[in-house]
Each structure stands twice: as structure tokens, then as C-alpha cells.
Design a protein around this motif. Structure first.
Motif, PDB file in Angstrom:
ATOM      1  N   LEU A   1     -11.614  54.662  -8.424  1.00  0.00           N
ATOM      2  CA  LEU A   1     -11.082  55.049  -9.718  1.00  0.00           C
ATOM      3  C   LEU A   1     -10.944  53.843 -10.649  1.00  0.00           C
ATOM      4  CD1 LEU A   1     -10.173  57.552 -11.207  1.00  0.00           C
ATOM      5  CD2 LEU A   1      -7.890  57.199 -10.310  1.00  0.00           C
ATOM      6  N   ASN A   2     -10.577  52.685 -10.092  1.00  0.00           N
ATOM      7  CA  ASN A   2     -10.406  51.454 -10.876  1.00  0.00           C
ATOM      8  C   ASN A   2      -9.679  51.696 -12.194  1.00  0.00           C
ATOM      9  OD1 ASN A   2     -11.760  49.908  -8.956  1.00  0.00           O
ATOM     10  ND2 ASN A   2     -13.740  50.374  -9.870  1.00  0.00           N
ATOM     11  N   PRO A   3      -8.454  52.232 -12.148  1.00  0.00           N
ATOM     12  CA  PRO A   3      -7.755  52.518 -13.402  1.00  0.00           C
ATOM     13  C   PRO A   3      -7.345  51.254 -14.143  1.00  0.00           C
ATOM     14  CG  PRO A   3      -6.281  52.844 -11.556  1.00  0.00           C
ATOM     15  CD  PRO A   3      -7.639  52.532 -10.980  1.00  0.00           C
ATOM     16  N   SER A   4      -7.371  51.338 -15.460  1.00  0.00           N
ATOM     17  CA  SER A   4      -6.874  50.251 -16.298  1.00  0.00           C
ATOM     18  C   SER A   4      -6.175  50.881 -17.492  1.00  0.00           C
ATOM     19  CB  SER A   4      -8.013  49.348 -16.767  1.00  0.00           C
ATOM     20  OG  SER A   4      -8.901  50.063 -17.604  1.00  0.00           O
ATOM     21  N   ALA A   5      -5.169  50.190 -17.995  1.00  0.00           N
ATOM     22  CA  ALA A   5      -4.466  50.662 -19.187  1.00  0.00           C
ATOM     23  C   ALA A   5      -4.126  49.454 -20.041  1.00  0.00           C
ATOM     24  CB  ALA A   5      -3.204  51.418 -18.791  1.00  0.00           C
ATOM     25  N   ARG A   6      -4.299  49.604 -21.342  1.00  0.00           N
ATOM     26  CA  ARG A   6      -3.957  48.519 -22.264  1.00  0.00           C
ATOM     27  C   ARG A   6      -3.595  49.125 -23.606  1.00  0.00           C
ATOM     28  NH1 ARG A   6      -8.029  47.563 -25.870  1.00  0.00           N
ATOM     29  NH2 ARG A   6     -10.107  48.229 -25.322  1.00  0.00           N
ATOM     30  N   LEU A   7      -2.883  48.337 -24.394  1.00  0.00           N
ATOM     31  CA  LEU A   7      -2.558  48.771 -25.743  1.00  0.00           C
ATOM     32  C   LEU A   7      -3.843  48.888 -26.558  1.00  0.00           C
ATOM     33  CD1 LEU A   7       0.540  46.549 -26.593  1.00  0.00           C
ATOM     34  CD2 LEU A   7       0.526  48.952 -25.945  1.00  0.00           C
TER      35      LEU A   7
END
Length: 124
Positions: A68-74
Motif C-alpha cells: 500500500l505504501n501510504p503517504s500523507a502530506r499537506l
């Protein structure tokens, strides 16, 4: 030109996205109409023509099949999470091409509940 006429102007396609952030999407039945087991984001593309039933033309595992390699950023240029953020998911492959999802989460000023979900393709 053949006897089929100009049928291409009467045909359009639509994309149906299924998204499950907490766990893979449950399989409804083990058929070609579903993304493979372990998929978190699935895209089904339908052909639509007036007077005919919609026809499924492709099923694309977008994210989660292998990793899945999730990432979250503004969001770019934003200083706090109140205005929105970007969620990235990877792992799907379609015809040997790596797939990914970029989901823009937008916070509506003054909202206290989820009011709906809009999905679109990048570049559309």
C-alpha cells in the motif's frame, strides 16, 4: 464509413472507484469483475450507450495489491491541516504498469461532518 453510422458520439465511459482505507476491499465474488484480493483502491471502467445496459470494459487494481505504501502530506503551499492534505497509495499493477492513487482531502471551512466524496482522474 460503413453501415454502423457514427456510433462513437453516442458512447461514453464512466469510472467507478471503490476505496477502503482500513482494510482490503472485500471480494463480492471471485470473478473478473472484481480487483484481485488485497486491493484497497479499485477502478472499474464502464462503457455507456443510450438504450443499452452499461458494459464493464476494464478492472484496474490501483493500490494495495502488493504494497500500500501510504503517504500523507499537506497540500502544496498550505501551512496547516485545516485546509486539506494529500493521501498517496500505491501497489497496483495493470497490464504491467504500476498504478497509484493520489487523493486530495479538502476541508470545507466550517464543516463539522462529511458532506460527500468527489473523485476524479488526475488531469481531468
Amino acid at each position: 464509413r460503413d453501415n454502423l453510422g457514427d456510433w462513437s458520439s453516442d458512447v461514453c465511459s464512466s469510472d467507478l472507484y471503490t476505496l477502503s482505507l482500513c482494510s482490503p476491499i472485500p471480494l463480492t465474488s471471485p470473478t473478473e469483475d472484481d480487483c484481485p484480493e488485497g486491493t484497497n483502491v479499485c477502478m472499474q471502467v464502464f462503457s455507456q450507450r443510450a438504450g443499452l445496459e452499461d458494459r464493464l470494459i476494464s478492472v484496474v487494481p490501483v493500490a494495495g495489491v502488493e504494497e500500500l505504501n501510504p503517504s500523507a502530506r499537506l497540500k502544496e503551499g498550505e501551512k496547516n491541516a485545516e485546509t486539506g492534505w494529500l493521501l498517496g497509495l500505491e501497489g497496483g499493477k495493470y497490464n504491467g504498469v504500476s498504478q497509484s492513487a493520489k487523493i486530495e482531502m479538502v476541508c470545507e471551512e466550517g464543516a463539522t461532518e462529511v458532506s460527500g466524496l468527489r473523485l476524479g482522474r488526475e488531469g481531468s
